[in-house]
Design a protein around this motif. Structure first.
Motif, PDB file in Angstrom:
ATOM      1  N   LYS A  26      -9.581   9.307   1.246  1.00 40.26           N
ATOM      2  CA  LYS A  26      -9.784   9.190  -0.199  1.00 40.26           C
ATOM      3  C   LYS A  26      -9.134   7.963  -0.806  1.00 40.26           C
ATOM      4  O   LYS A  26      -9.503   7.541  -1.899  1.00 40.26           O
ATOM      5  CB  LYS A  26      -9.262  10.443  -0.893  1.00 40.26           C
ATOM      6  N   LYS A  27      -8.184   7.344  -0.085  1.00 42.22           N
ATOM      7  CA  LYS A  27      -7.557   6.137  -0.623  1.00 42.22           C
ATOM      8  C   LYS A  27      -8.560   4.998  -0.745  1.00 42.22           C
ATOM      9  O   LYS A  27      -8.348   4.045  -1.475  1.00 42.22           O
ATOM     10  CB  LYS A  27      -6.399   5.690   0.277  1.00 42.22           C
ATOM     11  N   SER A  29      -6.448   0.279   6.469  1.00 40.98           N
ATOM     12  CA  SER A  29      -7.237  -0.264   5.373  1.00 40.98           C
ATOM     13  C   SER A  29      -8.498  -0.910   5.929  1.00 40.98           C
ATOM     14  O   SER A  29      -8.571  -1.256   7.113  1.00 40.98           O
ATOM     15  CB  SER A  29      -6.422  -1.300   4.595  1.00 40.98           C
ATOM     16  N   MET A  30      -9.501  -1.096   5.083  1.00 36.26           N
ATOM     17  CA  MET A  30     -10.761  -1.648   5.570  1.00 36.26           C
ATOM     18  C   MET A  30     -10.588  -3.078   6.083  1.00 36.26           C
ATOM     19  O   MET A  30     -11.235  -3.473   7.056  1.00 36.26           O
ATOM     20  CB  MET A  30     -11.813  -1.605   4.459  1.00 36.26           C
ATOM     21  N   ARG A  31      -9.718  -3.857   5.483  1.00 31.60           N
ATOM     22  CA  ARG A  31      -9.512  -5.224   5.967  1.00 31.60           C
ATOM     23  C   ARG A  31      -8.941  -5.204   7.381  1.00 31.60           C
ATOM     24  O   ARG A  31      -9.350  -5.993   8.236  1.00 31.60           O
ATOM     25  CB  ARG A  31      -8.571  -5.980   5.030  1.00 31.60           C
ATOM     26  N   VAL A  32      -7.988  -4.310   7.639  1.00 36.90           N
ATOM     27  CA  VAL A  32      -7.412  -4.197   8.980  1.00 36.90           C
ATOM     28  C   VAL A  32      -8.455  -3.648   9.954  1.00 36.90           C
ATOM     29  O   VAL A  32      -8.572  -4.120  11.087  1.00 36.90           O
ATOM     30  CB  VAL A  32      -6.164  -3.297   8.955  1.00 36.90           C
ATOM     31  N   CYS A  54       3.584  -1.714  14.858  1.00 36.47           N
ATOM     32  CA  CYS A  54       3.716  -1.978  13.424  1.00 36.47           C
ATOM     33  C   CYS A  54       4.330  -0.797  12.679  1.00 36.47           C
ATOM     34  O   CYS A  54       4.957  -0.976  11.626  1.00 36.47           O
ATOM     35  CB  CYS A  54       2.344  -2.300  12.829  1.00 36.47           C
ATOM     36  N   LEU A  55       4.157   0.398  13.212  1.00 37.13           N
ATOM     37  CA  LEU A  55       4.695   1.602  12.568  1.00 37.13           C
ATOM     38  C   LEU A  55       6.065   1.990  13.123  1.00 37.13           C
ATOM     39  O   LEU A  55       6.582   3.059  12.793  1.00 37.13           O
ATOM     40  CB  LEU A  55       3.722   2.768  12.758  1.00 37.13           C
ATOM     41  N   ASN A  82      -2.633   3.085   6.718  1.00 37.68           N
ATOM     42  CA  ASN A  82      -3.333   2.566   5.545  1.00 37.68           C
ATOM     43  C   ASN A  82      -2.471   1.619   4.719  1.00 37.68           C
ATOM     44  O   ASN A  82      -2.984   0.877   3.881  1.00 37.68           O
ATOM     45  CB  ASN A  82      -3.799   3.733   4.662  1.00 37.68           C
ATOM     46  N   ASP A  83      -1.151   1.658   4.942  1.00 37.02           N
ATOM     47  CA  ASP A  83      -0.247   0.811   4.174  1.00 37.02           C
ATOM     48  C   ASP A  83       0.038  -0.520   4.870  1.00 37.02           C
ATOM     49  O   ASP A  83       0.729  -1.375   4.311  1.00 37.02           O
ATOM     50  CB  ASP A  83       1.081   1.550   3.936  1.00 37.02           C
TER      51      ASP A  83
END
Length: 809
Positions: free
Chosen positions: A259-260, A407-410, A438-439, A461-462
């Protein structure tokens, strides 16, 4: 000022925005002003340097000839500035724009504006966003690519448009970098077309053929599949398939989980529903994660035709994406490998590895297959509550192709890398490790498995594209096993004395990996993973196929192998690779990486006159590498009810539970071939072949396979492999079962719903049978009898064995 100008430049590319209309108006007036001025040759060079060659073509401005780089370099920046100032003022007046008459009053502002617009115009970046870009909430993503990336992208597109054979060179030049919008759109299509050509026999393979023509051919073929699906499913609208309700529910569920990004975009959801219904109509396939696969394609592909045609195009590309993705068994191996790297190597930060072990998630503390299998079973049973295990999250990353997890860019960056690597499994591993790395900061804070599960599920997503791309570069050699061993060896050299024993063991393990592989002088199985014990299965399925029959293997995977239960059976396509051209071998390696179901016989040259040797080699390999109860042999033109085979073997124990079982459709009165491709020169037993099960499909117990595997090299070899097998086991006291449900004669006896093995099937026949089974549970749309079958009479001599009867279809 530069921020404002930057926002203006972005709006110049968005149809419907005020600045877009201004640009269109000024461009038209600018071109008209150039005509009115009657420019000299030198002035036309200035115009081309400012607006680009495409602008001259679009507005039909006069060009005498191409100008050399040296000629262009003679034009100074001062001359360009002066000419542009004059032209822009005049064009502004022509368009009734209130430009200042004396631009010298604000030279810095004007020069900055000229620099930005010139950089944009010379590379034609105003064409980056299509006219439908504002129709839904995806369009801001298209505008976030850096200007430098777009400039590079336009240059690469121009190179590929001129010569598509330079695709590999372009990919190498931009590897590990985010793609621009225009380049991504072009390369995705180009690579998907290339993939489709490779999987389609008889299609043109000329790398310089036009993208439009190739795309049209694929589009026509997909449209035919849609039309055929409409007939088979008995529906009138491809966007309203029988699974429409299920697809709609899956879309709502998927969009809610992400939903983000897209949950409120109803237009996008409706388009996704149409696309997936079209896909199901064409190929009769749907999985809930197809919803997420749609999103990157909807972002990338512009709407260059009608909405209906655009929906079909996305469905068409999605079908090819579906062919690119690894099978579940391969995904399981990727997860295992990733977790091994995370928990058992020093490749990642030591804190992360220690933390996983402290939480009881070390390699020895977990059952990868168990956690992986539990997740599948829960999904199959419709259970909503997930297994709270990080391995399940990694599985989901792979299953969803990383859509919704970031995210969609990633996500687009990851898709770029997958396309660059031709969907190689090593790229999937590298992406997973990049995400975990990364996490890391969030992971080490987790004290419980639930918290860790939530971090891996939601925190992606972040992550910014900058974080991902920087970390991505660190793991370029991730899938290089020898490089990993070198790192471990280096770690061994730095261990303290009290860790000496551990270091020595690790050293030995690394040296073992770095030594050349010991290959059998007979065969090499390209099965991924290093299992300590034999592969275990109830039914081992061997499908004889040729090196270039990828279309048939694809058809089998998409039809009757879908009825295969992985807990009961395991299949392999058997292929000889000796003396094959390098490109064919490479294609086979790529196919195996994707499906993990090829048994490649490296010391065997595949040909029809060597099928007996191929049979011996594959039975020998099975005996040495697999723990199985039964073996089923088929050809790549055979349609098998594998679920029925397993069911009979398990349930009718009185009939089939035999130590020495030979089950098929037998023949005993075949005359020995004296001419033609099946001519026998070594047969000296009698004037008939000994009773044998016809080669389109038969079942052997493991005891018979073991007997043949140990002795076949000293037996006489005949041309026909099924005849040879009958002769090899002729003196044995075994259970021979003749089954009229096996349609394996020299040509098909027709189609009966009772058939469990059907030989001599075209790809279309297989697809029709599969569609009929899915639609109504029957093998045949209409039952047909071409000629009658027979019961084998074991009480009479073989020459009298087989009398056809109208009672036996």
């Amino acid at each position: 000022m530069s921020d404002w100008l930057g926002s203006v430049v972005k709006e110049l590319a968005v149809p419907g925005s005020p600045w877009y209309e201004v640009r269109i108006l000024l461009a038209a007036r600018f071109a008209e002003r150039v005509r009115l001025e009657g420019f000299t040759r030198e002035q036309l060079i200035i115009v081309e340097k400012f607006v680009g060659e495409e602008f001259l073509r679009e507005h039909k401005l006069y060009r005498e000839t191409d100008w050399s780089p040296r000629e262009k370099s003679l034009i100074s920046d001062e001359k360009i500035q002066a000419c542009l100032k004059d032209l822009m003022v005049k064009a502004g007046k022509d368009a009734n724009c209130s430009f200042a008459t004396n631009l010298d009053d604000r030279p810095e502002c004007f020069e900055e504006c000229i620099a930005i617009i010139k950089n944009m115009s010379i590379h034609n970046t105003y064409q980056l966003v299509s006219k439908d870009a504002t129709n839904h909430t995806l369009y801001p993503i298209l505008l976030k690519t850096s200007q430098e990336s777009e400039v590079l992208g336009q240059q690469m597109v121009q190179i590929l448009q001129a010569d598509s054979s330079k695709l590999n060179a372009v990919v190498q030049a931009i590897r590990d970098k985010p793609m621009s919008v225009s380049l991504r759109r072009y390369i995705y299509r180009l690579l998907l077309i290339k993939r489709k050509k490779r999987s389609s026999r008889g299609s043109r393979s000329n790398s310089n053929s036009s993208v439009e023509i190739s795309q049209l051919e694929i589009r026509k073929k997909f449209a035919q599949s849609v039309k055929q699906g409409l007939i088979q499913l008995k529906i009138k609208d491809a966007t309203k398939s029988p699974l429409s309700y299920l697809i709609s529910s899956s879309i709502v569920e998927s969009f809610t989980s992400i939903k983000k990004i897209f949950s409120e975009d109803l237009a996008l959801q409706q388009q996704t529903l149409r696309v997936l219904n079209i896909l199901y109509t064409a190929v009769h396939k749907f999985e809930y994660y197809y919803v997420l696969w749609c999103l990157p394609l909807q972002v990338v592909l512009s709407k260059e035709n009608s909405p209906k045609e655009h929906d079909i195009e996305i469905a068409m590309w999605l079908d090819i994406i579906r062919e690119c993705t690894p099978q579940p068994a391969v995904l399981e191996q990727i997860v295992t490998c990733v977790w091994k790297i995370v928990t058992s190597s020093d490749f990642l930060d030591g804190k992360l590895k220690t933390h996983f072990w402290a939480m009881g998630l070390g390699l020895k503390d977990i059952e990868v297959k168990s956690a992986f299998g539990d997740a599948y079973q829960q999904r199959a049973k419709g259970q909503i509550k997930p297994t709270l295990h990080p391995i399940v999250v990694v599985r989901n990353w792979l299953l969803y192709l990383f859509t919704g997890c970031t995210s969609m860019r990633v996500t687009l960056f990851f898709w770029d890398q997958l396309f660059y690597s031709n969907w190689d499994i090593s790229c999937f591993k590298r992406i997973c490790i990049t995400l975990i790395s990364c996490l890391e900061h969030e992971i080490v804070k987790c004290k419980e498995k639930k918290a860790l599960f939530d971090v891996l599920t939601n925190s992606g997503n972040d992550l910014t594209l900058a974080d991902i791309s920087e970390t991505w570069k660190l793991y370029a050699d991730l899938y290089d096993e020898k490089m990993l061993c070198k790192r471990r060896l280096k770690a061994v050299l730095n261990t303290r004395i009290f860790k000496l024993v551990t270091g020595v063991l690790l050293f030995i393990g690394c040296i073992t990996v770095m030594l050349p592989d010991k290959e059998s002088n007979v065969t090499k199985s390209n099965i991924d993973g290093n299992a300590e014990s034999k592969l275990k299965t109830f039914l081992l399925i061997f499908i004889m196929t040729g090196p270039k029959n990828e279309d048939r293997r694809k058809a089998i995977r998409e039809t009757w192998l879908n009825f295969e239960n992985k807990d009961d059976s395991k299949h392999f396509f058997v292929i000889g690779t000796k003396n094959l051209p390098i490109n064919v071998k490479n294609d086979l390696e790529i196919e195996h990486q994707r499906y993990n179901d090829l048994l490649l016989l490296e010391q065997f040259e595949d040909s029809y006159d060597k099928l007996t040797e191929k049979l011996g080699l594959m039975l020998e390999w099975a005996n040495e590498n697999v723990d199985f109860r039964y073996l089923f042999k088929a050809d790549d033109d055979t349609f098998v009810r594998v679920d029925k085979i397993v069911q009979d073997l398990k349930n009718d124990k009185e009939k089939y539970l035999q130590q020495y079982l030979y089950w098929g459709y037998f023949y005993g009165r075949a005359h020995v071939k004296k001419t033609g491709p099946w001519k026998e020169i070594n047969w000296q037993l009698c004037d008939y072949y000994l009773p044998y099960a016809r080669g389109g499909g038969y079942t052997l117990s493991s005891a018979i396979v073991s007997y043949i595997a140990k002795n076949w090299r000293i037996f006489e070899h005949y041309v026909s492999e099924d005849v040879t097998l009958g002769a090899w086991v002729a003196p044995l006291k075994i259970k021979r079962i003749h089954d009229t449900r096996f349609d394996t004669e020299y040509k098909t006896r027709g189609c009966k719903n009772s058939f469990i093995v059907s030989h001599k099937q075209s790809i279309g026949d297989m697809q029709a049978k599969y569609s009929s089974l899915i639609a109504n549970g029957n093998l045949c749309t209409t039952e047909i009898v071409n000629f009658y079958g027979y019961q084998y009479d074991w009480s009479v001599p073989p020459s009298q064995c087989c009398v056809r009867s109208s009672l036996i279809p």
